[in-house]
Design an enzyme around this catalytic site. Sequence first.
Site, PDB file in Angstrom:
ATOM      1  N   HIS A 118       0.828  -1.313  -0.033  1.00  0.00           N
ATOM      2  CA  HIS A 118      -0.065   0.092  -0.163  1.00  0.00           C
ATOM      3  C   HIS A 118       0.707   1.230   0.112  1.00  0.00           C
ATOM      4  O   HIS A 118       0.414   2.203  -0.644  1.00  0.00           O
ATOM      5  CB  HIS A 118      -1.002   0.036   1.166  1.00  0.00           C
ATOM      6  CG  HIS A 118      -2.275  -1.033   0.880  1.00  0.00           C
ATOM      7  ND1 HIS A 118      -3.186  -0.581   0.048  1.00  0.00           N
ATOM      8  CD2 HIS A 118      -2.489  -2.146   1.118  1.00  0.00           C
ATOM      9  CE1 HIS A 118      -3.943  -1.486  -0.173  1.00  0.00           C
ATOM     10  NE2 HIS A 118      -3.527  -2.556   0.608  1.00  0.00           N
ATOM     11  N   HIS A 176       5.327 -14.547   6.730  1.00  0.00           N
ATOM     12  CA  HIS A 176       5.685 -13.274   7.547  1.00  0.00           C
ATOM     13  C   HIS A 176       4.674 -12.991   8.643  1.00  0.00           C
ATOM     14  O   HIS A 176       4.711 -12.750   9.871  1.00  0.00           O
ATOM     15  CB  HIS A 176       6.220 -12.245   6.674  1.00  0.00           C
ATOM     16  CG  HIS A 176       6.981 -11.235   7.434  1.00  0.00           C
ATOM     17  ND1 HIS A 176       6.504 -10.193   8.469  1.00  0.00           N
ATOM     18  CD2 HIS A 176       8.200 -10.954   7.660  1.00  0.00           C
ATOM     19  CE1 HIS A 176       7.391  -9.501   9.019  1.00  0.00           C
ATOM     20  NE2 HIS A 176       8.422  -9.898   8.658  1.00  0.00           N
ATOM     21  N   GLU A 206       4.753 -12.796  12.727  1.00  0.00           N
ATOM     22  CA  GLU A 206       4.186 -11.469  13.390  1.00  0.00           C
ATOM     23  C   GLU A 206       2.993 -11.514  13.408  1.00  0.00           C
ATOM     24  O   GLU A 206       2.210 -10.354  13.808  1.00  0.00           O
ATOM     25  CB  GLU A 206       5.058 -10.371  12.425  1.00  0.00           C
ATOM     26  CG  GLU A 206       6.413 -10.358  12.981  1.00  0.00           C
ATOM     27  CD  GLU A 206       7.090  -9.032  12.341  1.00  0.00           C
ATOM     28  OE1 GLU A 206       6.430  -7.981  11.765  1.00  0.00           O
ATOM     29  OE2 GLU A 206       8.332  -9.125  12.147  1.00  0.00           O
ATOM     30  N   HIS A 238      14.652 -14.454   8.470  1.00  0.00           N
ATOM     31  CA  HIS A 238      13.516 -14.989   9.312  1.00  0.00           C
ATOM     32  C   HIS A 238      13.808 -16.691   8.856  1.00  0.00           C
ATOM     33  O   HIS A 238      13.485 -17.440   9.875  1.00  0.00           O
ATOM     34  CB  HIS A 238      12.299 -14.639   8.641  1.00  0.00           C
ATOM     35  CG  HIS A 238      11.660 -13.447   9.243  1.00  0.00           C
ATOM     36  ND1 HIS A 238      11.761 -13.031  10.560  1.00  0.00           N
ATOM     37  CD2 HIS A 238      11.339 -12.268   8.596  1.00  0.00           C
ATOM     38  CE1 HIS A 238      11.354 -11.570  10.740  1.00  0.00           C
ATOM     39  NE2 HIS A 238      11.215 -11.375   9.524  1.00  0.00           N
TER      40      HIS A 238
HETATM   41 CO    CO Z   1      10.399  -9.346   9.232  1.00  0.00          CO
END
Ligand code: CO
Length: 291
Positions: A118, A176, A206, A238
């Site tokens: 966005h 993620h 997350e 990650h």
């Molecule tokens: Co990250």
Amino acid sequence: MPSCVRGLLALFIVCVLIMPAIAGEQKKTAKTGILLVAFGTTVPEAKVSMDHIDAMAKSRFPGMEIRWAYSSRIVREKLAIQGTLVDSPAQALARMMDDGFTHVAVQSLHTIPGEEFHSLRRTVAAFEGMPKGMTHIELGEPLLSRSDDMERAATALLSSIPSDRNKKDAIVFMGHGTHHPANIYYPGMQYYLSRLDPLALVGTVEGSPSLDDVLLALGKQKPKRVFLMPFMSVAGDHAHNDMAGDEDDSWKSILTGKGYTCIPVIRGTAENQAFVDIWLDHLAAALERLN
Ligand code: CO
């Protein structure tokens, strides 16, 4: 001179003298280009993902100039310290504007239409009306946008599992996740995966589903072996640390502690042709909209 004759004369002047000049200028300067925008990565081995997309894009859109930008400021700053300079989307678009591109298709290489997508959309919109800038800019959708993207991505995820997985092994895809409302794409993906393979699970670093959700599901299914794979475009920080790291709080360590045999697979989705095809189909649609 009667007014209708004057009108015709004026029309004649516009048609014969002025229009060809305008059309000629447009024809002379029309230049179409592609800007690929990834989140970026600081892990050197993860660059194979980006190189793979670049090679596939070049062979699918031959003769088209393809440029790159990373949307993550933190990644760009870390790379700059190591001596690698990568443009932000705004820097890359400003450069393309100055280099005379009139039509630009910007392709988001993000997984979901979340915060990164966005903010890219707002940057693209700002360039659209720039004086002496591009005539037209289009933004291609990220990997997951519509239902058929979800179905294709679910199939691609399952096709990327190593062949030594047997039917009783579970597979956990680490996404993620985000606090952005677009996090809903992760539980959404779980739905599409579950229809194809009851032992395929989605977890996020997350967002939701969380690792606790994954543990709950595994507790019901009781597999002995669990494959761990990133559901991220690159196998970066990650994947290396949160998923497959040796620290106590990595998914591998936690699952091993619960008695599962873990098999981490360090491979980003962008290394897999089936995923890149989805991104490039979105880019092809953006190029189509440019005309
Ligand atoms: Co990250």
